[in-house]
Design an enzyme around this catalytic site. Structure first.
Site, PDB file in Angstrom:
ATOM      1  N   ASP A  53       1.071  -1.091   0.093  1.00 20.76           N
ATOM      2  CA  ASP A  53       0.040  -0.054  -0.068  1.00 20.76           C
ATOM      3  C   ASP A  53       0.910   1.102   0.038  1.00 20.76           C
ATOM      4  O   ASP A  53       1.790   1.426   0.855  1.00 20.76           O
ATOM      5  CB  ASP A  53      -0.702  -0.032   1.410  1.00 20.76           C
ATOM      6  CG  ASP A  53      -1.531   1.242   1.353  1.00 20.76           C
ATOM      7  OD1 ASP A  53      -2.598   1.539   0.606  1.00 20.76           O
ATOM      8  OD2 ASP A  53      -1.434   1.964   2.334  1.00 20.76           O
ATOM      9  N   GLU A  90      -0.953  -1.037  -5.988  1.00 17.04           N
ATOM     10  CA  GLU A  90      -2.273  -0.416  -6.488  1.00 17.04           C
ATOM     11  C   GLU A  90      -1.880   0.369  -8.028  1.00 17.04           C
ATOM     12  O   GLU A  90      -0.759   0.770  -7.986  1.00 17.04           O
ATOM     13  CB  GLU A  90      -2.620   0.670  -5.745  1.00 17.04           C
ATOM     14  CG  GLU A  90      -3.250   0.277  -4.492  1.00 17.04           C
ATOM     15  CD  GLU A  90      -3.301   1.470  -3.590  1.00 17.04           C
ATOM     16  OE1 GLU A  90      -4.228   2.041  -3.334  1.00 17.04           O
ATOM     17  OE2 GLU A  90      -2.294   1.763  -2.800  1.00 17.04           O
ATOM     18  N   CYS A 145     -12.649  -4.667   3.580  1.00 15.63           N
ATOM     19  CA  CYS A 145     -11.891  -5.521   4.525  1.00 15.63           C
ATOM     20  C   CYS A 145     -11.052  -6.730   4.115  1.00 15.63           C
ATOM     21  O   CYS A 145     -11.672  -7.353   3.181  1.00 15.63           O
ATOM     22  CB  CYS A 145     -13.048  -6.130   5.298  1.00 15.63           C
ATOM     23  SG  CYS A 145     -12.136  -7.402   6.798  1.00 15.63           S
ATOM     24  N   CYS A 156     -12.685 -10.233   5.058  1.00 17.36           N
ATOM     25  CA  CYS A 156     -14.190 -10.809   4.445  1.00 17.36           C
ATOM     26  C   CYS A 156     -14.771 -10.274   3.445  1.00 17.36           C
ATOM     27  O   CYS A 156     -15.734 -10.283   2.851  1.00 17.36           O
ATOM     28  CB  CYS A 156     -15.247 -10.807   5.722  1.00 17.36           C
ATOM     29  SG  CYS A 156     -15.835  -9.119   6.254  1.00 17.36           S
ATOM     30  N   CYS A 169     -13.373  -4.284  11.373  1.00 12.54           N
ATOM     31  CA  CYS A 169     -14.368  -4.758  10.558  1.00 12.54           C
ATOM     32  C   CYS A 169     -15.838  -5.141  11.509  1.00 12.54           C
ATOM     33  O   CYS A 169     -15.333  -6.207  12.276  1.00 12.54           O
ATOM     34  CB  CYS A 169     -13.935  -5.811   9.691  1.00 12.54           C
ATOM     35  SG  CYS A 169     -15.448  -6.648   8.870  1.00 12.54           S
ATOM     36  N   CYS A 190     -16.532  -9.230  10.375  1.00 12.20           N
ATOM     37  CA  CYS A 190     -15.882 -10.517  11.043  1.00 12.20           C
ATOM     38  C   CYS A 190     -14.713 -10.236  12.050  1.00 12.20           C
ATOM     39  O   CYS A 190     -14.209 -10.879  12.570  1.00 12.20           O
ATOM     40  CB  CYS A 190     -14.785 -10.887   9.630  1.00 12.20           C
ATOM     41  SG  CYS A 190     -13.620  -9.807   9.305  1.00 12.20           S
ATOM     42  N   ASP A 249      -3.248   0.798   6.932  1.00 17.47           N
ATOM     43  CA  ASP A 249      -2.638   0.774   5.727  1.00 17.47           C
ATOM     44  C   ASP A 249      -2.024  -0.741   5.404  1.00 17.47           C
ATOM     45  O   ASP A 249      -2.009  -1.174   4.381  1.00 17.47           O
ATOM     46  CB  ASP A 249      -1.278   1.485   5.792  1.00 17.47           C
ATOM     47  CG  ASP A 249      -1.376   2.977   5.886  1.00 17.47           C
ATOM     48  OD1 ASP A 249      -2.672   3.458   5.210  1.00 17.47           O
ATOM     49  OD2 ASP A 249      -0.709   3.697   6.388  1.00 17.47           O
TER      50      ASP A 249
HETATM   51 ZN   LIG Z   1     -13.925  -8.324   7.722  1.00 14.87          ZN
END
Ligand SMILES: [Zn+2]
Length: 257
Positions: free
Chosen positions: A56, A140, A192, A195, A210, A213, A220
């Site tokens: 990242d 990215e 996330c 998940c 999250c 999950c 980052d």
């Molecule tokens: Zn998650």
């Protein structure tokens, strides 16, 4: 031996490899530089490590990997900005055509050169480290140029020189037998990495939490993991959990590689 110039004396930084094809002369603040573009340079492929990594590219850190490693942002330019500003002022204060003006211009060029070299050196080291430790690197697809137009982020982005870094990374990877892939960048900081749930957060929120999950991770680092996950899915790496719903999958952009 150069045509129209004749014989020139050079100080070699390292021995030539391959067959030299073109020679470029470049004038920098502290003198002339000769570079040779060579063909048939032997590649030295590195031994496989069995590791893959997502990176990242951020503002807080220059890079954060999916393994949670932060490579800090060297703000060479910020730190040197004062010096550059001061030298700029000196130039504008001097009488045009004067000796002192010439000297001030030269000093300014030297400061710029130093900053550029520090940045390049830093980027070489960061890229070498990633390549030494990983067979595959995902990043990215930043469309850096578009982002630089956004004035607020512009300074930090040009500081970090991501475009230059990625070009370097791709070249180094190619000659080391490593693979580098660009993956779609949309929502990598929101989604996330465990998940796939989209967890909206502003830039100031540094931790990904999250609600679905329960994953709690540095913002980052989560992005790095998400980038790796997307890359592996797009490449069809076996054993990737298909945690996403088909509906969201349809919204995904086609792979950038
Ligand atoms: Zn998650």
């Amino acid at each position: 031996m150069l045509s129209k110039i004749g014989r020139v004396k050079v100080i070699w930084s390292r021995p030539l490899a391959g067959t030299p094809k073109t020679v470029t002369l470049r004038h920098e603040a502290d003198g002339w530089y000769v570079s040779f573009a060579c063909a048939n340079v032997p590649c030295v492929h590195l031994a496989p490590t069995g590791q893959e990594v997502g990176i990242d590219m951020g503002l807080q850190s220059f890079l954060t990997t999916s393994e949670g490693e932060h490579i800090e942002n060297p703000r060479w330019f910020r730190a040197s900005e004062k010096r550059v500003r001061w030298h700029n002022k000196q130039v504008s204060r001097r009488k045009p055509g004067s000796k002192r003006r010439k000297k001030a211009v030269k000093d300014l060029a030297t400061v710029h050169q130093t900053v550029a070299r520090q940045r390049l050196d830093y980027q070489h080291k960061a890229a070498n480290k990633l390549i030494a430790n990983n067979d595959v690197i995902y990043h990215e697809d930043l469309q850096v140029r578009n982002m630089v137009k956004n004035h607020h982020l512009a300074k930090s982005i040009s500081d970090a020189g991501w475009g230059q870094f990625l070009t370097m990374l791709h070249h180094k990877a190619a000659s080391a037998g490593r693979e580098v892939y660009a993956v779609p960048a949309q929502y990598t900081s929101q989604d996330c990495s465990r998940c796939g749930t989209r967890v909206p957060k502003s830039l100031s929120v540094r931790t990904h939490v999250c609600p679905e999950c329960g994953l709690v991770m540095d913002r980052d680092e989560n992005s790095g993991c998400e980038i790796k996950r997307r890359g592996q899915r797009l490449r069809g790496v076996p054993g990737m959990p298909g945690a996403e719903s088909p509906a969201r999958e349809q919204n995904r952009e086609s792979p950038a590689f």
